[in-house]
Motif scaffolding. Structure first.
Motif, PDB file in Angstrom:
ATOM      1  N   PHE A  28     -21.200 -21.621   0.566  1.00 21.69           N
ATOM      2  CA  PHE A  28     -21.553 -23.022   0.750  1.00 21.69           C
ATOM      3  C   PHE A  28     -21.938 -23.634  -0.598  1.00 21.69           C
ATOM      4  CE2 PHE A  28     -25.241 -25.630   2.882  1.00 21.69           C
ATOM      5  CZ  PHE A  28     -24.511 -26.788   2.817  1.00 21.69           C
ATOM      6  N   GLU A  30     -23.365 -27.338  -1.798  1.00 24.82           N
ATOM      7  CA  GLU A  30     -23.815 -28.673  -1.399  1.00 24.82           C
ATOM      8  C   GLU A  30     -24.112 -29.484  -2.662  1.00 24.82           C
ATOM      9  OE1 GLU A  30     -27.078 -28.596   1.388  1.00 24.82           O
ATOM     10  OE2 GLU A  30     -27.249 -30.782   1.415  1.00 24.82           O
ATOM     11  N   LEU A  32     -26.574 -30.672  -4.134  1.00 26.74           N
ATOM     12  CA  LEU A  32     -28.019 -30.420  -4.004  1.00 26.74           C
ATOM     13  C   LEU A  32     -28.449 -29.679  -5.257  1.00 26.74           C
ATOM     14  CD1 LEU A  32     -29.560 -28.231  -1.091  1.00 26.74           C
ATOM     15  CD2 LEU A  32     -30.766 -29.014  -3.113  1.00 26.74           C
ATOM     16  N   GLY A  74     -24.444 -29.632   4.634  1.00 28.31           N
ATOM     17  CA  GLY A  74     -25.818 -29.812   4.272  1.00 28.31           C
ATOM     18  C   GLY A  74     -26.351 -31.222   4.581  1.00 28.31           C
ATOM     19  N   ASN A  75     -27.654 -31.304   4.384  1.00 23.19           N
ATOM     20  CA  ASN A  75     -28.338 -32.573   4.636  1.00 23.19           C
ATOM     21  C   ASN A  75     -27.687 -33.714   3.850  1.00 23.19           C
ATOM     22  OD1 ASN A  75     -30.087 -31.060   6.179  1.00 23.19           O
ATOM     23  ND2 ASN A  75     -31.667 -30.932   4.614  1.00 23.19           N
ATOM     24  N   TRP A 100     -32.151 -35.341  -0.627  1.00 24.30           N
ATOM     25  CA  TRP A 100     -32.843 -34.503  -1.622  1.00 24.30           C
ATOM     26  C   TRP A 100     -33.533 -35.348  -2.684  1.00 24.30           C
ATOM     27  CZ3 TRP A 100     -33.457 -29.985   0.387  1.00 24.30           C
ATOM     28  CH2 TRP A 100     -32.511 -29.504   1.289  1.00 24.30           C
ATOM     29  N   ASN A 175     -23.926 -32.366  10.196  1.00 23.36           N
ATOM     30  CA  ASN A 175     -24.786 -31.228   9.836  1.00 23.36           C
ATOM     31  C   ASN A 175     -26.153 -31.376  10.487  1.00 23.36           C
ATOM     32  OD1 ASN A 175     -25.656 -28.932   7.958  1.00 23.36           O
ATOM     33  ND2 ASN A 175     -27.125 -30.536   7.410  1.00 23.36           N
ATOM     34  N   GLU A 176     -26.602 -30.320  11.141  1.00 24.23           N
ATOM     35  CA  GLU A 176     -27.975 -30.240  11.690  1.00 24.23           C
ATOM     36  C   GLU A 176     -28.427 -31.550  12.329  1.00 24.23           C
ATOM     37  OE1 GLU A 176     -30.697 -28.559   8.789  1.00 24.23           O
ATOM     38  OE2 GLU A 176     -29.723 -26.607   8.919  1.00 24.23           O
ATOM     39  N   TYR A 247     -32.738 -19.310   8.168  1.00 24.00           N
ATOM     40  CA  TYR A 247     -33.278 -18.814   6.896  1.00 24.00           C
ATOM     41  C   TYR A 247     -34.554 -18.049   7.202  1.00 24.00           C
ATOM     42  CZ  TYR A 247     -30.237 -22.369   4.786  1.00 24.00           C
ATOM     43  OH  TYR A 247     -29.164 -23.121   4.406  1.00 24.00           O
ATOM     44  N   GLU A 295     -24.822 -21.449   7.834  1.00 25.41           N
ATOM     45  CA  GLU A 295     -25.908 -21.391   6.847  1.00 25.41           C
ATOM     46  C   GLU A 295     -26.775 -20.198   7.207  1.00 25.41           C
ATOM     47  OE1 GLU A 295     -28.195 -24.891   5.865  1.00 25.41           O
ATOM     48  OE2 GLU A 295     -26.466 -26.198   6.191  1.00 25.41           O
ATOM     49  N   TRP A 299     -34.817 -17.946   2.270  1.00 25.37           N
ATOM     50  CA  TRP A 299     -35.201 -19.182   1.560  1.00 25.37           C
ATOM     51  C   TRP A 299     -36.690 -19.410   1.777  1.00 25.37           C
ATOM     52  CZ3 TRP A 299     -33.508 -24.737   3.530  1.00 25.37           C
ATOM     53  CH2 TRP A 299     -34.097 -25.722   2.733  1.00 25.37           C
ATOM     54  N   LEU A 319     -34.635 -25.719  -4.907  1.00 21.89           N
ATOM     55  CA  LEU A 319     -34.288 -24.533  -4.094  1.00 21.89           C
ATOM     56  C   LEU A 319     -33.818 -23.357  -4.946  1.00 21.89           C
ATOM     57  CD1 LEU A 319     -34.082 -27.000  -2.005  1.00 21.89           C
ATOM     58  CD2 LEU A 319     -32.449 -25.634  -0.781  1.00 21.89           C
ATOM     59  N   GLN A 352     -26.818 -20.603  -0.380  1.00 21.52           N
ATOM     60  CA  GLN A 352     -25.591 -21.224  -0.841  1.00 21.52           C
ATOM     61  C   GLN A 352     -24.960 -20.323  -1.892  1.00 21.52           C
ATOM     62  OE1 GLN A 352     -26.043 -25.467  -1.583  1.00 21.52           O
ATOM     63  NE2 GLN A 352     -27.187 -25.779   0.316  1.00 21.52           N
ATOM     64  N   ILE A 357     -30.611 -21.548  -3.703  1.00 21.45           N
ATOM     65  CA  ILE A 357     -30.725 -20.365  -2.822  1.00 21.45           C
ATOM     66  C   ILE A 357     -29.431 -19.534  -2.890  1.00 21.45           C
ATOM     67  CG2 ILE A 357     -32.620 -20.943  -1.251  1.00 21.45           C
ATOM     68  CD1 ILE A 357     -30.660 -22.284   0.648  1.00 21.45           C
TER      69      ILE A 357
HETATM   70  O1  AHR Z   1     -29.011 -25.147   2.560  1.00 23.31           O
HETATM   71  C1  AHR Z   1     -30.084 -26.028   2.360  1.00 23.31           C
HETATM   72  C2  AHR Z   1     -30.279 -26.972   3.531  1.00 23.31           C
HETATM   73  O2  AHR Z   1     -30.710 -26.237   4.645  1.00 23.31           O
HETATM   74  C3  AHR Z   1     -29.067 -27.701   4.032  1.00 23.31           C
HETATM   75  O3  AHR Z   1     -28.806 -28.869   3.334  1.00 23.31           O
HETATM   76  C4  AHR Z   1     -29.421 -28.017   5.455  1.00 23.31           C
HETATM   77  O4  AHR Z   1     -28.308 -28.102   6.278  1.00 23.31           O
HETATM   78  C5  AHR Z   1     -30.383 -26.924   5.841  1.00 23.31           C
HETATM   79  O5  AHR Z   1     -31.525 -27.410   6.419  1.00 23.31           O
END
Ligand code: AHR
Length: 502
Positions: A28, A30, A32, A74-75, A100, A175-176, A247, A295, A299, A319, A352, A357
């Motif tokens: 993954f 992102e 981020l 991801g977010n 983020w 995502n989520e 995680y 995911e 973490w 992260l 990721q 992470i």
């Molecule tokens: O991988 C980090 C974050 O963890 C991602 O953006 C999100 O989908 C999850 O909460």
């Protein structure tokens, strides 16, 4: 009379879980922190190629042999306008990334990422924004990426210099979306409906694509597993996979409990499989929904440091967990757990890949190195391909704060028939060496070839820029198979790969 401190397992060619889908070794990237800017992309770096991608990072990703990479979040994806990341780079807007609290310069967008993935010998697994956007935008994105030409969005791609369609096969429907932290957070019914409609339309544009609907962000969400049930009741016919995320962290310094957390992952998978099959029964459907564990990782190390990071920077150091030996053991146990469910888990993404992470770390403009968690992933991804075998383990057990009957031995065999190889992945959760006897009488002529071990006298040891090789795998001598039985000693708190030719 059996030895109390000894583990046993039998591997027989008759007992198979499934041929594993190589995409179980996905990862993954992102937008981020320093995953993209300073991670894969660093135009000023001495190894940067003509596209600004770090060659040293590509080489490390190739060592991991990652067949698919989820992108762009991801977010992050829940507020992303993919159009900002295509076309002439100098005309692309700089946007606030609210997920983020960073600045997104859009110097890397989907066309650049697809080029990078190709260089890394990987496929793109693309997520659409179902937070601030919806069906129409998802339709445009599939058309831009996958339609050959002759329509507005596909011709725009061609004008952007990408003549052939990207042919992206796997797509995440947001995502989520169960998480209140998500931009455009939804109830299960709201999400189930938009996922169903977006899926329908995306497949009208390209019927060859496969779609992943969002499951719960983790198994402790208050809406789990009703979320899964409701989403599936809406979108069962249109989607192919349901996602899982999890995680773990050793927040209270309880090693035995931390090492057992893969039992939670196992229970999570079982519940989601049961929920999928419940909805199948309810719908009188003959279709099976598969899982995309897109995911998973350890973490927690960086949680406090992240609170101090100044907002609105490009590529801030977010992260950036520095992984210990014990984290590598947990990652190993999680990998084994995923493999044991290879009949239903077809896709999984270590979250990721670079700096965030991640198994791979870089310094901006400087060196790159392998974190401890790099090695279990590298071993499994390169060596454990083929058919996952069902091989129940007899092992001494322990109880911890949150788990009972935790086996000291976590193990799974994978049989690569083409290569004539049987690979056993194993973790010893115990603080002393564990003797293991493997019965391979079902494979006459089996020969022990290699025993790789990742272990360190200090479970808190880490690899850093200054000491990148503090923890590296070592080879140990293997005893020959005797009367169809292999005896191995698994060092205390170790990750092991035992290779046999069969
Ligand atoms: O991988 C980090 C974050 O963890 C991602 O953006 C999100 O989908 C999850 O909460």
């Amino acid at each position: 009379m059996t030895d109390a401190w000894k583990a046993r397992m039998t591997i027989d060619p008759a007992y198979r879980v499934a041929d594993l889908d190589p995409r179980i070794y996905g990862s993954f990237i992102e937008h981020l922190g320093r995953a993209v800017y300073g991670g894969i992309y660093d135009p000023g770096h001495p190894t940067a190629d003509e596209d600004g991608f770090r060659q040293d990072v590509i080489d490390l990703v190739k060592e991991l042999n990652v067949p698919i990479v989820r992108y762009p979040g991801g977010n992050f994806v829940s507020g992303y306008r993919w159009e900002d990341g295509v076309g002439p780079v100098d005309e692309r807007p700089v946007q606030l990334d609210l997920a983020w609290r960073s600045l997104e310069p859009n110097r890397v967008g989907l066309n650049e990422f697809a080029r990078w993935a190709k260089k890394a010998d990987s496929q793109v697994m693309m997520a659409v924004n179902l937070g601030t956007r919806g069906i129409e935008d998802a339709k445009h994105l599939v058309e831009y990426c996958n339609h050959p030409g002759g329509s507005y969005w596909s011709d725009l791609r061609r004008r952007h210099g990408v003549d052939k369609p990207h042919g992206i096969r796997v797509w995440c429907l947001g995502n989520e979306m169960d998480g209140p932290w998500q931009i455009g957070h939804k109830t299960a019914d709201e999400y189930g409906r938009i996922a169903q409609e977006a899926a329908k339309v995306m497949k009208w544009v390209d019927p060859s694509i496969e779609l992943v609907a969002c499951g719960s962000s983790h198994a402790k969400m208050p809406t789990f597993p009703d979320w899964e049930r409701i989403v599936l009741e809406h979108a069962y016919d249109e989607i192919d996979y349901l996602s899982l995320h999890t995680y773990y962290g050793n927040r209270d310094g309880d090693l035995a409990n931390f090492l057992a957390c893969s039992l939670d992952m196992d229970a999570f998978i079982r519940t989601v499989v049961a929920t999928c099959d419940f909805v199948r029964a309810k719908k009188r459907s003959r279709k099976t929904i598969y899982l995309s564990f897109d995911e998973w990782n350890v973490w927690f190390h960086s949680n406090e440091a992240d609170k101090q990071v100044e907002p609105w920077q490009v590529g801030p150091p977010l992260l950036e967990d520095v992984y210990t030996m014990e984290d590598a053991l947990v990652v190993g146990c999680m990998l084994i757990t995923l493999l044991k469910h290879a009949d239903r888990v077809r896709i999984a993404c270590l979250a990721q890949l670079v700096n965030v992470i991640a198994p791979i770390m870089t310094e901006n403009g400087g060196p790159s190195w392998r974190q401890t968690i790099f090695y279990p992933f590298q071993h499994a991804s390169n060596l454990a391909r083929g058919t996952v075998m069902h091989a129940p383990v007899e092992s001494p057990k322990y109880d911890s704060k949150d788990f009972t009957d935790v086996p000291y031995l976590e193990a799974v065999p994978v049989w690569n028939q083409e290569a004539g190889e049987l690979v056993l992945l194993a973790v010893n959760r115990g603080e002393r060496p564990l003797p293991l006897e493997v019965d391979v009488r079902g494979f006459p002529g089996a020969r022990a070839e290699e025993h790789l071990v990742l272990a360190h006298p200090d479970v808190k040891a880490v690899n850093t820029k200054e000491r990148p090789n503090e923890i590296v795998p070592a080879k140990r001598a293997v005893e020959p198979v005797d009367g169809g039985r292999l005896a191995v000693l698994l060092p205390a708190l170790s990750w092991n790969v035992i290779r046999l030719s069969v």
